[in-house]
Design a protein around this motif. Sequence first.
Motif, PDB file in Angstrom:
ATOM      1  N   PRO A 241       0.978  -1.256  -0.095  1.00 21.01           N
ATOM      2  CA  PRO A 241      -0.054  -0.077  -0.036  1.00 21.01           C
ATOM      3  C   PRO A 241       0.957   1.290   0.180  1.00 21.01           C
ATOM      4  O   PRO A 241       0.477   2.326  -0.653  1.00 21.01           O
ATOM      5  N   VAL A 242       1.976   1.365   0.613  1.00 18.45           N
ATOM      6  CA  VAL A 242       2.938   2.665   0.515  1.00 18.45           C
ATOM      7  C   VAL A 242       3.335   2.736  -0.604  1.00 18.45           C
ATOM      8  O   VAL A 242       3.390   3.699  -1.137  1.00 18.45           O
ATOM      9  N   ALA A 243       3.977   1.996  -1.362  1.00 19.49           N
ATOM     10  CA  ALA A 243       4.531   1.867  -2.580  1.00 19.49           C
ATOM     11  C   ALA A 243       3.309   2.327  -3.656  1.00 19.49           C
ATOM     12  O   ALA A 243       3.572   3.169  -4.569  1.00 19.49           O
ATOM     13  N   ALA A 244       2.180   1.658  -3.540  1.00 16.73           N
ATOM     14  CA  ALA A 244       1.133   1.907  -4.405  1.00 16.73           C
ATOM     15  C   ALA A 244       0.834   3.617  -4.246  1.00 16.73           C
ATOM     16  O   ALA A 244       0.400   4.322  -5.437  1.00 16.73           O
ATOM     17  N   GLU A 245       0.739   4.042  -2.962  1.00 18.82           N
ATOM     18  CA  GLU A 245       0.185   5.532  -2.897  1.00 18.82           C
ATOM     19  C   GLU A 245       1.447   6.347  -3.389  1.00 18.82           C
ATOM     20  O   GLU A 245       1.073   7.234  -4.300  1.00 18.82           O
ATOM     21  N   ILE A 246       2.703   6.036  -3.290  1.00 19.55           N
ATOM     22  CA  ILE A 246       3.664   6.934  -3.762  1.00 19.55           C
ATOM     23  C   ILE A 246       3.737   6.701  -5.219  1.00 19.55           C
ATOM     24  O   ILE A 246       3.937   7.657  -6.144  1.00 19.55           O
ATOM     25  N   HIS A 247       3.433   5.425  -6.113  1.00 20.48           N
ATOM     26  CA  HIS A 247       3.509   5.423  -7.410  1.00 20.48           C
ATOM     27  C   HIS A 247       2.257   6.195  -7.981  1.00 20.48           C
ATOM     28  O   HIS A 247       2.655   6.868  -8.826  1.00 20.48           O
ATOM     29  N   MET A 250       3.512   9.798  -7.777  1.00 25.20           N
ATOM     30  CA  MET A 250       4.295  10.163  -9.018  1.00 25.20           C
ATOM     31  C   MET A 250       3.943  10.116 -10.293  1.00 25.20           C
ATOM     32  O   MET A 250       4.397  11.045 -11.141  1.00 25.20           O
ATOM     33  N   VAL A 251       2.948   9.196 -10.465  1.00 25.10           N
ATOM     34  CA  VAL A 251       2.450   9.358 -11.727  1.00 25.10           C
ATOM     35  C   VAL A 251       1.489  10.594 -12.070  1.00 25.10           C
ATOM     36  O   VAL A 251       1.693  11.181 -13.091  1.00 25.10           O
ATOM     37  N   SER A 252       0.841  11.279 -11.180  1.00 24.69           N
ATOM     38  CA  SER A 252       0.147  12.190 -11.012  1.00 24.69           C
ATOM     39  C   SER A 252       1.112  13.534 -11.155  1.00 24.69           C
ATOM     40  O   SER A 252       0.861  14.282 -12.196  1.00 24.69           O
ATOM     41  N   PRO A 343      12.224   6.085   2.829  1.00 28.93           N
ATOM     42  CA  PRO A 343      12.260   4.609   3.215  1.00 28.93           C
ATOM     43  C   PRO A 343      12.117   3.800   1.791  1.00 28.93           C
ATOM     44  O   PRO A 343      11.565   4.274   0.909  1.00 28.93           O
ATOM     45  N   ARG A 344      12.510   2.579   2.114  1.00 33.98           N
ATOM     46  CA  ARG A 344      12.608   1.475   0.758  1.00 33.98           C
ATOM     47  C   ARG A 344      11.176   1.377   0.365  1.00 33.98           C
ATOM     48  O   ARG A 344      11.070   1.121  -0.870  1.00 33.98           O
ATOM     49  N   GLU A 345      10.264   1.362   1.231  1.00 29.23           N
ATOM     50  CA  GLU A 345       8.779   1.085   0.650  1.00 29.23           C
ATOM     51  C   GLU A 345       8.338   2.250  -0.321  1.00 29.23           C
ATOM     52  O   GLU A 345       7.652   1.960  -1.236  1.00 29.23           O
ATOM     53  N   GLU A 346       8.955   3.480  -0.134  1.00 31.58           N
ATOM     54  CA  GLU A 346       8.425   4.633  -0.880  1.00 31.58           C
ATOM     55  C   GLU A 346       9.481   4.727  -1.937  1.00 31.58           C
ATOM     56  O   GLU A 346       8.930   4.925  -3.088  1.00 31.58           O
ATOM     57  N   LEU A 347      10.534   4.198  -1.960  1.00 34.27           N
ATOM     58  CA  LEU A 347      11.299   4.084  -3.132  1.00 34.27           C
ATOM     59  C   LEU A 347      11.063   3.157  -4.247  1.00 34.27           C
ATOM     60  O   LEU A 347      10.989   3.281  -5.310  1.00 34.27           O
ATOM     61  N   ALA A 348      10.406   1.887  -3.657  1.00 34.90           N
ATOM     62  CA  ALA A 348       9.910   0.986  -4.422  1.00 34.90           C
ATOM     63  C   ALA A 348       8.904   1.431  -5.387  1.00 34.90           C
ATOM     64  O   ALA A 348       8.576   1.111  -6.395  1.00 34.90           O
ATOM     65  N   GLY A 349       8.100   2.443  -4.601  1.00 42.27           N
ATOM     66  CA  GLY A 349       6.927   2.867  -5.343  1.00 42.27           C
ATOM     67  C   GLY A 349       7.340   3.925  -6.482  1.00 42.27           C
ATOM     68  O   GLY A 349       6.752   4.036  -7.763  1.00 42.27           O
ATOM     69  N   MET A 350       8.504   4.566  -6.141  1.00 41.14           N
ATOM     70  CA  MET A 350       9.011   5.449  -7.077  1.00 41.14           C
ATOM     71  C   MET A 350       9.855   4.853  -8.458  1.00 41.14           C
ATOM     72  O   MET A 350       9.714   5.151  -9.500  1.00 41.14           O
ATOM     73  N   PHE A 351      10.359   3.416  -7.938  1.00 39.19           N
ATOM     74  CA  PHE A 351      11.082   2.980  -9.034  1.00 39.19           C
ATOM     75  C   PHE A 351      10.273   2.209  -9.869  1.00 39.19           C
ATOM     76  O   PHE A 351      10.335   2.161 -11.309  1.00 39.19           O
ATOM     77  N   ARG A 352       8.980   2.044  -9.408  1.00 35.01           N
ATOM     78  CA  ARG A 352       8.080   1.271 -10.248  1.00 35.01           C
ATOM     79  C   ARG A 352       7.504   2.357 -11.303  1.00 35.01           C
ATOM     80  O   ARG A 352       7.076   2.029 -12.630  1.00 35.01           O
TER      81      ARG A 352
END
Length: 464
Positions: A241-247, A250-252, A343-352
């Motif tokens: 969920p954290v990565a999904a929110e950041i993703h 970022m898309v927006s 945090p790594r969970e947020e970076l994961a969303g940015m990477f995706r």
Amino acid sequence: MSRLVIISNRVSAPTSESGAQGGLAVALSAALQESNGVWFGWSGEETDHYTGHINFQRNFGVTTATIDLEAQDIDEYYNGFANRTLWPLFHYRVDLAEYERGFAGGYERVNARFADTVVPLIEDEDLVWVNDYHLIPLGQKLRDRGCANRIGFFLHIPWPPMRLLHSLPSHLALVTSLFAYDVVGFQTEDSLEAFLDYARHQLDVEVDAEGFVAYQGRTVRLIACPIGIDAVEFRASANGPVAAEIHGQMVSSANGRAMIIGVDRLDYSKGLQERFLGYERFLASQPQRQGGVFLLQIAPPSRADVQSYQDIRATLDELSGRINGEFADFNWVPIRYVNKGYPREELAGMFRAARVGLVTPLRDGMNLVAKEYVAAQDPEDPGVLILSRFAGAADQLTDALLVNPHSPEEIADAIAQALAMPREERVARWRPMIANIEEQDVLWWRRRFTDALESVQPAAVSAS
């Protein structure tokens, strides 16, 4: 397996927000949880007078034991010999290496203090695992204090060629101290061969078919053992969920533009200046792409007390400002340059969310960001990894777009190729890379190293 006593310069106690930890901290925590071990090292804190007092904590299945160091220790051992002498030298930057007797003396003193303090914590059957360039002589100091355990050493950064190592006044003592260990691990075959080249020419030794080298009555096994990530955990984070929110954010924020991402500690070895120049070359040579792409460069500062790190920050501030000033429009900024960590969970969303991962160090032992970028991708629509040929990860991730980070033209061409790459090719390149990352993950790395350490005969300890 036997209990592990892991020793490193810094100890990072696990927290409930484990994503804030770096790659090495995550790797070592996983090993300690499996073996019910102890992680010993410097707390990162300063004390007026060194006492050897150990602060024990247990957090999320990991026991840590830390000591505080005096200001002189930090200045000479950490900021000095480790990061102003060994770090630049081992990263092929002889021009930045500083050689001062006070630095070398502090390095020896702190390694001795580590040895004095940790010896009482080591039980007879423990495996002792020393990590990285800060603590190269620690194995010999443990032997001098009667430690007969199996002791291994793993170098997380590159080992330099012999001719570069010769510039270090104490190079012979540094190399021969490694023969106090039972196993010495390197990230790549290239680093292992560079060590062997020195040993053959300076010590007149040979290596046998199983990687054993004997010198003055001591035998050490040498292995190449590339560190990995917890691929299962990181892919789960990328789908969490954290990565999904950041993703989504970022898309927006991208507003239909393609995002290129770089995530690096602010360090001259990471090739950030060269990366910015390559991206500038891309913008200049691809005017039709201007306004439709941006680079997000995350670069948290480090080692702020060292002048060369202050210099690289000033250079990047100037470069990003100049590039943005030249190419930006009223509704578009080509570089988003951020000096903070996430945090790594947020970076994961940015990477995706990134169409391109730009990992272009001038020299790197491994580089786990490259592996994390690949692991975070959507299997049906993955991004493209652009990777320096001089990162250890390039030996494994051969389906990335490999570039010479010193060449702005190669970086610019790779960015253009990555942005134009069709989905079928992106998927075809991603699949073998994720397969390697999942097969040779952090548990594979730990097992390969500790299995090698458990398989050797315990050392005979000579009097100091």
